[in-house]
Design a protein around this motif. Structure first.
Motif, short mmCIF file in Angstrom:
data_model
loop_
_atom_site.label_atom_id
_atom_site.label_comp_id
_atom_site.label_asym_id
_atom_site.label_seq_id
_atom_site.Cartn_x
_atom_site.Cartn_y
_atom_site.Cartn_z
N SER A 51 -5.74 6.06 -9.35
CA SER A 51 -5.07 5.03 -8.57
C SER A 51 -4.09 4.28 -9.44
O SER A 51 -4.09 4.40 -10.67
N GLU A 99 -0.49 3.81 -2.69
CA GLU A 99 -1.78 4.41 -2.35
C GLU A 99 -1.63 5.42 -1.21
O GLU A 99 -2.24 6.49 -1.23
N LYS A 100 -0.80 5.09 -0.23
CA LYS A 100 -0.57 6.03 0.87
C LYS A 100 0.09 7.32 0.37
O LYS A 100 -0.26 8.42 0.82
N ASN A 127 0.81 -1.23 0.00
CA ASN A 127 0.00 0.00 0.00
C ASN A 127 0.84 1.28 0.00
O ASN A 127 0.31 2.37 0.27
#
Length: 231
Positions: free
Chosen positions: A115, A91-92, A88
């Motif tokens: 994304s 995304e973070k 992740n």
């Protein structure tokens, strides 16, 4: 029956290999200096170079006296490794960017908002062909090459070419196949060489200029021949 031994490695033991030496965070858009192969976040190394720095911040090697930005390259393999080790992460980072831009009341592009999954499948899920550069890389830095036969294969009618520095050897092989009367799918039947060294299909002209054609005048001399199968 083979004995399989699993060895667990702690993330902190390999942090040094996947952390940017400029911001000390995990690599985002990992970008490697072609001269010394040290890797940094893209935004970090670009900002560093734009501040008139021309040496590697880690080892001091000169990136390039005149055009250092042309001698760094996105390292997809390293970025994939980082993202597998740090779930992740992308995304973070995207969420942090969105928060920062909102706080500063700055506009964001569709690419920054999208994304990672959307980027891989095409912007906002649309057909990937829409992502094609409309100017066909004409705005890229260009390099002159001289592509000549080194075998019984006939020579090209126009061996002098001007290409984007991001052109790959695979693209040149397809160009050869088409001009030599072969189907472009048969591009693997050819070898392309520089200084008598066979070039990999994923090598870009920029990479070849930096690692195979140092301190030599243009045009970049490349040779082609039928592929030689190694036994």
């Amino acid at each position: 029956m083979e004995l399989q031994i699993e060895r667990k490695v702690k993330l902190r033991d390999i942090n040094e290999q996947i952390v940017c030496g400029l911001c000390m965070g995990y690599l985002i858009d990992a970008t490697t200096i072609l001269e010394c192969l040290h890797t940094f976040c893209k935004s970090c190394i670009v900002l560093y170079i734009q501040n008139d720095e021309k040496t590697c911040p880690k080892c001091g090697t000169i990136i390039h006296h005149s055009y250092p930005l042309q001698h760094i390259s996105f390292d997809r393999t390293m970025q994939d490794i980082v993202e597998k080790l740090v779930p992740n992460l992308y995304e973070k980072e995207r969420q942090r960017k969105i928060k920062f831009y909102k706080e500063k009341n700055l506009p964001m592009t569709d690419e920054q908002l999208s994304s990672k999954k959307q980027k891989r499948n095409g912007r906002n899920g649309s057909d990937a062909s829409k992502l094609t550069n409309d100017n066909f890389h004409r705005d890229d830095d260009q390099v002159e090459i001289f592509l000549q036969s080194r075998s019984s294969l006939r020579g090209l009618k126009r061996p002098y070419l001007q290409c984007s520095v991001h052109t790959t050897i695979k693209t040149l092989k397809k160009f050869l196949a088409k001009n030599l009367g072969e189907n472009m799918d048969q591009f693997s039947k050819f070898d392309i060489l520089c200084n008598k060294e066979i070039l990999g299909k994923d090598h870009t002209l920029l990479f070849i200029l930096a690692t195979r054609w140092r301190a030599k005048e243009l045009p970049l001399n490349l040779e082609y021949r039928p592929r030689i199968a190694l036994l």
